[in-house]
Design an enzyme around this catalytic site. Structure first.
Site, PDB file in Angstrom:
ATOM      1  N   ARG A 162     126.620  27.376 -94.925  1.00  0.00           N
ATOM      2  CA  ARG A 162     127.299  26.298 -94.417  1.00  0.00           C
ATOM      3  C   ARG A 162     127.531  25.060 -95.484  1.00  0.00           C
ATOM      4  NH1 ARG A 162     127.392  29.508 -90.754  1.00  0.00           N
ATOM      5  NH2 ARG A 162     126.909  28.955 -88.741  1.00  0.00           N
ATOM      6  N   SER A 237     125.944  24.277 -83.754  1.00  0.00           N
ATOM      7  CA  SER A 237     124.466  23.944 -84.240  1.00  0.00           C
ATOM      8  C   SER A 237     124.499  22.705 -84.751  1.00  0.00           C
ATOM      9  CB  SER A 237     124.205  25.362 -85.376  1.00  0.00           C
ATOM     10  OG  SER A 237     124.373  26.545 -84.909  1.00  0.00           O
ATOM     11  N   GLU A 333     123.342  20.068 -89.772  1.00  0.00           N
ATOM     12  CA  GLU A 333     124.571  20.643 -90.492  1.00  0.00           C
ATOM     13  C   GLU A 333     125.954  19.879 -90.098  1.00  0.00           C
ATOM     14  OE1 GLU A 333     127.433  23.548 -89.063  1.00  0.00           O
ATOM     15  OE2 GLU A 333     125.941  24.327 -88.075  1.00  0.00           O
TER      16      GLU A 333
HETATM   17  N1  EPU Z   1     116.412  31.351 -80.772  1.00  0.00           N
HETATM   18  C1  EPU Z   1     115.496  30.975 -79.755  1.00  0.00           C
HETATM   19  N2  EPU Z   1     115.606  29.799 -78.970  1.00  0.00           N
HETATM   20  C2  EPU Z   1     116.641  29.028 -78.960  1.00  0.00           C
HETATM   21  C3  EPU Z   1     117.869  29.469 -79.769  1.00  0.00           C
HETATM   22  C4  EPU Z   1     117.685  30.726 -80.565  1.00  0.00           C
HETATM   23  O1  EPU Z   1     114.208  31.459 -79.712  1.00  0.00           O
HETATM   24  O2  EPU Z   1     117.013  28.344 -78.311  1.00  0.00           O
HETATM   25  C5  EPU Z   1     116.083  32.332 -81.563  1.00  0.00           C
HETATM   26  C6  EPU Z   1     116.912  33.640 -80.796  1.00  0.00           C
HETATM   27  O3  EPU Z   1     116.311  34.508 -79.791  1.00  0.00           O
HETATM   28  C7  EPU Z   1     117.132  34.406 -82.092  1.00  0.00           C
HETATM   29  C8  EPU Z   1     117.232  33.474 -83.177  1.00  0.00           C
HETATM   30  O4  EPU Z   1     116.504  32.299 -82.426  1.00  0.00           O
HETATM   31  O5  EPU Z   1     116.047  35.273 -82.426  1.00  0.00           O
HETATM   32  C9  EPU Z   1     118.680  33.157 -83.663  1.00  0.00           C
HETATM   33  O6  EPU Z   1     119.567  32.608 -82.655  1.00  0.00           O
HETATM   34  P1  EPU Z   1     121.042  32.970 -82.573  1.00  0.00           P
HETATM   35  O7  EPU Z   1     121.360  34.456 -82.909  1.00  0.00           O
HETATM   36  O8  EPU Z   1     121.644  32.301 -81.298  1.00  0.00           O
HETATM   37  O9  EPU Z   1     121.720  32.161 -83.733  1.00  0.00           O
HETATM   38  P2  EPU Z   1     121.481  30.803 -84.548  1.00  0.00           P
HETATM   39  O10 EPU Z   1     120.285  31.099 -85.851  1.00  0.00           O
HETATM   40  O11 EPU Z   1     120.654  29.924 -83.538  1.00  0.00           O
HETATM   41  C10 EPU Z   1     123.336  30.919 -86.175  1.00  0.00           C
HETATM   42  C11 EPU Z   1     124.366  29.963 -86.471  1.00  0.00           C
HETATM   43  C12 EPU Z   1     125.473  30.085 -85.300  1.00  0.00           C
HETATM   44  C13 EPU Z   1     126.100  31.217 -85.092  1.00  0.00           C
HETATM   45  C14 EPU Z   1     124.993  32.206 -84.794  1.00  0.00           C
HETATM   46  C15 EPU Z   1     125.486  33.511 -84.484  1.00  0.00           C
HETATM   47  C16 EPU Z   1     123.437  28.237 -87.926  1.00  0.00           C
HETATM   48  C17 EPU Z   1     123.169  26.782 -87.945  1.00  0.00           C
HETATM   49  N3  EPU Z   1     123.980  28.535 -86.700  1.00  0.00           N
HETATM   50  O12 EPU Z   1     122.854  30.251 -84.853  1.00  0.00           O
HETATM   51  O13 EPU Z   1     126.600  28.928 -85.491  1.00  0.00           O
HETATM   52  O14 EPU Z   1     126.799  31.343 -84.080  1.00  0.00           O
HETATM   53  O15 EPU Z   1     123.929  32.100 -85.852  1.00  0.00           O
HETATM   54  O16 EPU Z   1     125.636  34.120 -85.716  1.00  0.00           O
HETATM   55  O17 EPU Z   1     123.802  29.045 -88.813  1.00  0.00           O
HETATM   56  C18 EPU Z   1     127.443  26.901 -85.737  1.00  0.00           C
HETATM   57  O18 EPU Z   1     127.233  26.549 -86.861  1.00  0.00           O
HETATM   58  O19 EPU Z   1     127.827  25.887 -85.151  1.00  0.00           O
HETATM   59  C19 EPU Z   1     127.035  28.036 -85.009  1.00  0.00           C
HETATM   60  C20 EPU Z   1     126.976  27.926 -83.663  1.00  0.00           C
END
Ligand code: EPU
Length: 337
Positions: A162, A237, A333
């Site tokens: 990012r 995010s 972000e």
């Molecule tokens: N989780 C929770 N509770 C929540 C959200 C997430 O427990 O409310 C846990 C999930 O269960 C999982 C972990 O956190 O174990 C990761 O969650 P998720 O796969 O939804 O991904 P993220 O790390 O929250 C990142 C990116 C997203 C991208 C997804 C999928 C960043 C800041 N965000 O989110 O990007 O779509 O991975 O690759 O790195 C964005 O940048 O705007 C964005 C949406």
């Protein structure tokens, strides 16, 4: 190229924040952009693309230059690869779908990300195990001070998670006009290691997925947890996933055995900010029209008429709670304007 005055930007930012720009112009070609930079050299400028990664907290007392340059061009093709450029004002998801339709592989995991092509390199957009930097060959940008065109190679862009040169030393100095990609035409290197994709494909009994299958799986996953900005204002995010020391992580793991994590290297661990926020009990909560999304705590939402300041206050409340509970400083972000 007509200046509009006191223009509402509500429709031009995915958070749907109603602020006004004192002056606003639409730019539809590189030559128009060069003319505008020359003609308005004495004005303060504010560059707007898809408005999908910003939180507007105040009116913009500047000339907003809205980059809407369209066009996709195939530059070179061989049996295995295609090199193609998309101009900055192309809608990102439409461009990804153009690639899927033509069976050009590499961008399918990045389906349904809001925003335009021109802002994708700024934060090195990423999702489901793939980042823009994996297929970007170069990008063209116009220097604001000289109006001259510069080409940045992938290496020049200094991509990180990012992050890129456009968020650091090149910030405010360039306007990206075109992005060039190298994509596969056959033997696509599909990337389904991200768990949610594997299970979404398994749900449909797909064992040898095409890039179209992957794109459709990503679209289903995103729709199931991320709010559609045309229905509920948001910028994806809001925070970056923090990277913490091994020592702090061990401490947290003793307290929370189920904490999800990704090992970066021997000493650094990335933990999902969404999980941290959920532990504070803020998921799904709302204060007026500013809220934390009920299905993904990393996404802050504008339920209707929240101001940028209200969303910002909520983000500060979250940062404070995370610092108190986990000793972790969450970084935004989204760009706060
Ligand atoms: N989780 C929770 N509770 C929540 C959200 C997430 O427990 O409310 C846990 C999930 O269960 C999982 C972990 O956190 O174990 C990761 O969650 P998720 O796969 O939804 O991904 P993220 O790390 O929250 C990142 C990116 C997203 C991208 C997804 C999928 C960043 C800041 N965000 O989110 O990007 O779509 O991975 O690759 O790195 C964005 O940048 O705007 C964005 C949406």
């Amino acid at each position: 190229m007509k200046i509009e005055y006191n223009k509402s930007l509500k429709k031009h930012n995915t958070f749907g924040i109603d602020v006004t720009a004192t002056e606003y112009i639409k730019i539809t070609s590189e030559s128009e952009l060069k003319d505008a930079l020359f003609k308005y050299a004495n004005k303060e400028l504010f560059i707007l693309s898809g408005g999908s990664n910003m939180l507007l907290t105040k009116d913009i007392n500047a000339l907003v230059i809205h980059i809407l340059i369209k066009g996709i061009t195939v530059i070179e093709e061989s049996e295995n690869f295609v090199v193609l450029s998309a101009n900055a004002g192309e809608n990102w998801h439409d461009f990804v779908q153009y690639c899927i339709t033509n069976d050009y592989g590499g961008l399918e995991n990045l389906s349904l990300i809001p925003g335009y092509v021109g802002s994708a390199p700024i934060q090195n957009i990423g999702a489901y195990g793939v980042e823009l930097k994996d297929t970007l060959l170069s990008c063209e940008a116009i220097a604001i001070s000289t109006g001259k065109r510069h080409t940045f190679s992938n290496e020049d862009c200094k991509f990180e998670y990012r992050n890129s040169i456009f968020k650091n030393e090149a910030k405010g100095k360039f306007i990206i006009t075109k992005v060039t990609f190298k994509l596969s035409k056959k033997n696509h290197q599909i990337n389904i290691k991200y768990g949610a994709i594997e299970s979404a494909l398994a749900d449909k009994d797909i064992t040898s997925p095409t890039i179209k299958d992957i794109s459709e799986a990503v679209i289903r996953i995103r729709k199931s947890k991320l709010p559609d900005p045309s229905e509920i204002g948001n910028s994806g995010s809001f925070f970056k996933n923090p990277v913490i020391s091994k020592d702090l992580f061990s401490k947290l793991q003793n307290l929370y055995a189920d904490i999800p994590f990704y090992k970066i290297d021997e000493n650094n661990i990335k933990v999902p900010a969404g999980w941290l926020i959920e532990q504070t009990g803020l998921k799904g909560k709302r204060w007026g029209d500013a809220g934390v999304h009920k299905k993904q705590a990393l996404v802050l939402v504008n339920h209707d008429n929240a101001t940028g300041k209200e969303i910002l206050d909520l983000s500060k409340k979250i940062q404070k709670k995370i610092l108190e509970k986990f000793e972790i400083k969450l970084e935004t972000e989204v760009n706060i304007i």
